[in-house]
Structure formats: structure tokens, C-alpha cells
Design an enzyme around this catalytic site. Sequence first.
Site, mmCIF file in Angstrom:
data_model
loop_
_atom_site.group_PDB
_atom_site.id
_atom_site.type_symbol
_atom_site.label_atom_id
_atom_site.label_comp_id
_atom_site.label_asym_id
_atom_site.label_seq_id
_atom_site.Cartn_x
_atom_site.Cartn_y
_atom_site.Cartn_z
ATOM 1 N N CYS A 9 12.374 -22.037 -50.572
ATOM 2 C CA CYS A 9 12.986 -22.652 -49.217
ATOM 3 C C CYS A 9 12.714 -22.087 -48.177
ATOM 4 O O CYS A 9 12.500 -22.623 -47.015
ATOM 5 C CB CYS A 9 14.430 -22.832 -49.683
ATOM 6 S SG CYS A 9 15.274 -21.192 -49.540
ATOM 7 N N HIS A 42 19.965 -21.018 -49.174
ATOM 8 C CA HIS A 42 18.936 -22.020 -48.872
ATOM 9 C C HIS A 42 18.657 -21.929 -47.431
ATOM 10 O O HIS A 42 19.437 -21.774 -46.782
ATOM 11 C CB HIS A 42 19.560 -23.354 -49.397
ATOM 12 C CG HIS A 42 18.444 -24.365 -49.457
ATOM 13 N ND1 HIS A 42 17.739 -24.338 -50.117
ATOM 14 C CD2 HIS A 42 18.434 -25.652 -48.950
ATOM 15 C CE1 HIS A 42 16.806 -25.441 -50.081
ATOM 16 N NE2 HIS A 42 17.433 -26.264 -49.316
ATOM 17 N N ASN A 93 15.588 -31.471 -45.077
ATOM 18 C CA ASN A 93 15.840 -30.467 -46.447
ATOM 19 C C ASN A 93 14.190 -30.633 -46.984
ATOM 20 O O ASN A 93 13.621 -31.329 -46.812
ATOM 21 C CB ASN A 93 16.771 -31.017 -47.418
ATOM 22 C CG ASN A 93 17.104 -29.981 -48.355
ATOM 23 O OD1 ASN A 93 16.567 -29.016 -48.475
ATOM 24 N ND2 ASN A 93 18.322 -30.226 -49.104
#
Length: 543
Positions: free
Chosen positions: A352, A491, A511
Site C-alpha cells: 500500500c 494503510h 484505495n
Amino acid sequence: MLSYLYALLFYTVVTFGQNIWDDDFQLSWPQKYTVKATRISLTSGIVENYKAWKTNELLRVDYNNGAVKSIVNFRQRIKYEIHPEFTKNASNVVKCQAMKLDQQFRRLSIGTVLPDTEDFEFVDFDPVNDKDTIQFYCQSSENGNDIRQTVWAEFENETEEWIPVRYQVKEYNEGLGFLSKHEIWDFFGFETDFDDAVFKIDDYGCGNEYTEHTMDSESVTQHLLFVDPENDKHVDHVFNAFKNKYDRNYEHNYEHATRRSIFQDKMRLIRSTNRKNLGYTLAVNQFADRTPKEMERYQGLWRRPEGKTGNIAFPYNDSHIKDIETVLPDEYDLRLLGYVSWIKNQEDCASCWTYGTIAAVEGAIARHNGGKILSLSNQALIDCAWPYGAAGCKGGTDTAAYKWMMDYGLPTEEEYGSYLNKDGFCHIKNMTVRFFIKGFTDVPPHNVGALKVALVNHGPLSVSVHVTEAFSLYSSGVFYDANCNETMLNHEMALVGYGTRNGDTFWILKNSWGPTWGIDGYMLISTRNNSCGVTTEPTYVTL
Ligand SMILES: *[C@@H]1O[C@H](CO)[C@@H](O)[C@H](O)[C@H]1NC(C)=O
Ligand SMILES: *[C@@H]1O[C@H](CO)[C@@H](O)[C@H](O)[C@H]1NC(C)=O
Ligand SMILES: *[C@@H]1O[C@H](CO)[C@@H](O)[C@H](O)[C@H]1NC(C)=O
Ligand SMILES: *[C@@H]1O[C@H](CO)[C@@H](O)[C@H](O)[C@H]1NC(C)=O
Ligand SMILES: *[C@@H]1O[C@H](CO)[C@@H](O)[C@H](O)[C@H]1NC(C)=O
Ligand SMILES: *[C@@H]1O[C@H](CO)[C@@H](O)[C@H](O)[C@H]1NC(C)=O
């Protein structure tokens, strides 16, 4: 024999006036009580709270501080479900559904709030939660599962009553011994005296019309009691649909049992959350059978080492920000300007940390090019940034990613090669085109105004967030989770806009979980209370 010795010891030490210990320790609960509980599932990571009141004939369970209530009259065999509903004109109204319990429900005993104590045996004195508790244990077997339950209870010597303190259940798959379920319930606020008025339904408009309560009737509350034969068939049905949709083939029975148990927990969370009308919804998605440990692979943000900060200072002071804020639009979406590339999917590589930072660089380049977006290579960062404190598919930091880009420059995805979802050999030296950055800027934390100003003038930004269980199951609406911790950042995402809905301002986050997650791969998250840490550590880049 052993228990007799213990009993004797306990008797001598505590010296009860009236001795109920002569025979044996026998755990039992009073007929009438109220209790609060927190249930933690270690297999799925889900935490639930509730409060219950019980008499011989009546049972009430409240969820979400009473927003959702379930009241059962066992003698009349009627169950009421009371919950708020968000109407089209944007107001909450209380709805009551009255149901006649069908035959299935007969098998449910009234004692379902606390575990049935009949088969529990005394084990030892074993203090938990700073209390002088006694441990009881019960082992049984059902459907190929070895079920081990433990209760810790305190004995109130004046009333001669047991007070529940903790309950633990572990289910092992027989034969393979695999742990498929592990839950811990902590009890508090136990009282045997309360006003029966808590069972009154007069105020909820329940009416006299009953629907039939059958095996398939959906309900948020039916899953939350201990013994629930009704629930199982329904779960199998939905679980089978999930397995087909997401192409799951579990190799062993024990894995199937574990996955099913996790799925059931997540389904419960989804339903109870959606029933609360919080302004957002959760849904079954690709993460519905994943353990908390497995979820780490879909994230991958490490905490920044102390002192690693942006090399370019934030150029706005407070009064400056206030001035700009007054002329900012209510809604702003960088996607409409062409500064945001398509939704990517990190899959189960904890990379991420490359997605938020690369989105910031892609955006900065698009700003220069009049909105022409290029897709830059995440794989290059995964392969090459190791000497800067990152570890490919094991995780990394935004600062490592930025420092590497300053020294080496990012190649395009086209030239470097497509995403592999695995670590690979670094071949940055062979690239013909690389995009360097001069550096990156930390936006002052906890400052919604500063972040909006940064977004409009320099966005997209990279933001670090705390992904909770509910977060991972997000489906629509403006997300807000009180379980988020603004410092437990795990994240990284890209901040691409903001907007307002029903008086709540929200951020638009991009995302890296593919286009089927959330709203086409995006999430709306409230700006309230630094929700999930969006304003804790935002950064943008300068080319
Ligand atoms: C909204 O609808 C409910 C009934 O659904 C009604 O009682 C209420 O007065 C309405 N509110 C407004 C502001 O129109
Ligand atoms: C038991 O009860 C007596 C009074 O009857 C009290 O003094 C004592 O502290 C109690 N013991 C415990 C362990 O609660
Ligand atoms: C804040 O920034 C503005 C614009 O750069 C500048 O004019 C002003 O003097 C600054 N104020 C303070 C208190 O530094
Ligand atoms: C890089 O290019 C050189 C020479 O063109 C070649 O020998 C080498 O195999 C290339 N390396 C990679 C990792 O592609
Ligand atoms: C957030 O997490 C930190 C540790 O990472 C902890 O000290 C703090 O109490 C937590 N805050 C909340 C509100 O849970
Ligand atoms: C912010 O968080 C605190 C503590 O969790 C809570 O009491 C408060 O209601 C929250 N505020 C908003 C606007 O949600």
C-alpha cells in the site's frame, strides 16, 4: 477428589458463614438478571457490545446503546425487533417488527444470554480482570467440532449468587485439531434486581400484526445469542454464494470450518452496522473470510521512523489557510480534472505504501501536463526501495518511497513491466524515462483546513489511515468508525477530493483494493474527529 480439596481450601481461607461448598462447586445463574457484555472474536477480529435483561419469561437485548432492541416473550412466543430506520426525508423513525416464533425457536432455551452451566465443572481459583474468580470448564463435541468452553465467575457470599466475569469458547476441528473459532466475552454490570418496565413495548408502535418468524427471516439480533440453531442454515446459504462469487476452494475441511466461522462473524457485523443507519453501509466483499493476520497483507504501512519528515516546508500559515478556506468550494474532486489514474489492486502484497505515494506523483505530473495521466510503476518501488527502509511485499513507509523517488525517479508501468503481486529484481537502471521528485511536504496534522488547501493546490495527496474490520467491509455512504484509532496507521491511500452530505463533510479516498471494493474502488470518509487518521500524516510532492 481434587475439587473437594480445593473446596476445603477455599472454605478455610474465605470462611463463609453459610457453607454452600460442601457438595461441590456448581455454577448456576439466577433466574432474573441484567448484564452488559463485550464479545471479541479472535478469529475474525470483531468486537461487539450489548446489554441484556432476562427473567423467566422475558428477554431483552440492546445493541448500539439501545438503538436496536430485541424483546422476546417466551410464554407468548413473540419476538419484537425495534430499530431505527432512515426515511427518504432524512429523518430517523423507530420501527417495530413483531414476529411469532416458529417451531424452530422452541429449541432455544431461555438461558441463552449466559451459557448454559449444566455441564460445567470446577477447575481452579483463577483471577481474571482483577477479580477473585473461579474457573469452570466444559468440553463437548458437535458436528465434528471439539468445543471447549470456560467460564470465570465470582461468588457473592452474601446473596450466594454467581456473577459472570468472563466466558471463552474455542472450537477445534476434530482430527486435525485446527482452531476454527475463538471468542472471549467479558461481562460487567451484573445485577439481579431491575424494573420490569424495561420489557414494555408500548412506546415503540409495535401494533398487533405479526409476521411469521421462520428459519429464513433475516434479523440482526437472532445471531447474537449463544445457542442459535436457526442461524446456521442461513449462514450456509450465504456462505455458498460467497464461495461461488469469489472463487474460493478451501482445501481442507478444517479450513472450511474456520472460514465459515469468520464469515459468519463478518456477516453479523455487516448486518448490525447496516441496521444502525449510520449513514454508510458495509457489504460482503473479498475480505469476508479473511483473518486479521491475513488482512495485514492487503495493507502494509509501517510506522515512519522518528525524525523522517518532508524536506519541503508547508508554505501556508494559519491566517493564510483561513483566508483561502473562505473561497474554497464546498465540493472538490480531482478525478474530474484528470489528475487521478485508474483504480489499481495491490492484491495480497503489502505494498500500500507505494500506492498513496505514486498517486501523489501521478497527480503532480498530470497538473504539469494539463490533465494527461500516466500510470507509474508500483513494482519499481517494491523491487528497488529496500535500501531506503522498505521491504517490498512485506511493507514500507511513505518516506522510504519518496526518498527513493528523489534519488532514482519513477518509471512508467508500461516500461518497467506490469504489477507482479510479488517481490522482483530491481531493473531501474535500464529504464529510458524516469520521473524524479524534488521532495515532499508534510501537511500540518489534525488540520482539516490545511488539508483542503493542500488538496486543491497540490493534490492528490498520500494519506495514512487505520483500517478496521468495518473499514475493510465498506460499501457505500460516508464512513465513520469510532473503533478507528488515529495513531494506529496501517494503510496508505490517496486523498483525491472532498464534499458534503447531510451536513457531514467527507474526504474522497482512492484505495488499492480493486474497482469492486467500496464505491468503484473509492471511499467517502467523514472529516469528523480525524476519522481513521486521515489528517494525521498527509503528504504531497513537488516535481
Ligand atoms: C418525515 O417523514 C415522517 C414519516 O415517514 C414524518 O413523520 C415526518 O414528519 C417527516 N419529516 C419531515 C421534515 O417532513
Ligand atoms: C463475605 O461476607 C462477609 C459479610 O457477610 C464480608 O465481610 C466479607 O468481606 C465477604 N467476603 C468476600 C470475599 O466477599
Ligand atoms: C502568513 O502568510 C501570509 C502570506 O504568505 C503573509 O502575508 C503573512 O505575513 C503571514 N503571517 C504570519 C503571521 O506569518
Ligand atoms: C539491462 O540492460 C543490460 C544491457 O542492455 C542487460 O544486459 C541487462 O540484462 C538488463 N537488465 C535487466 C534486469 O533487464
Ligand atoms: C490508540 O492507540 C494508541 C497506541 O497505539 C493508544 O495508546 C491509544 O490509547 C489509542 N487510542 C484510543 C482512543 O483507543
Ligand atoms: C469524537 O470522539 C469522541 C471520543 O471518541 C466522542 O465522544 C465524540 O462524540 C466524537 N465526536 C464526533 C463529532 O463524532
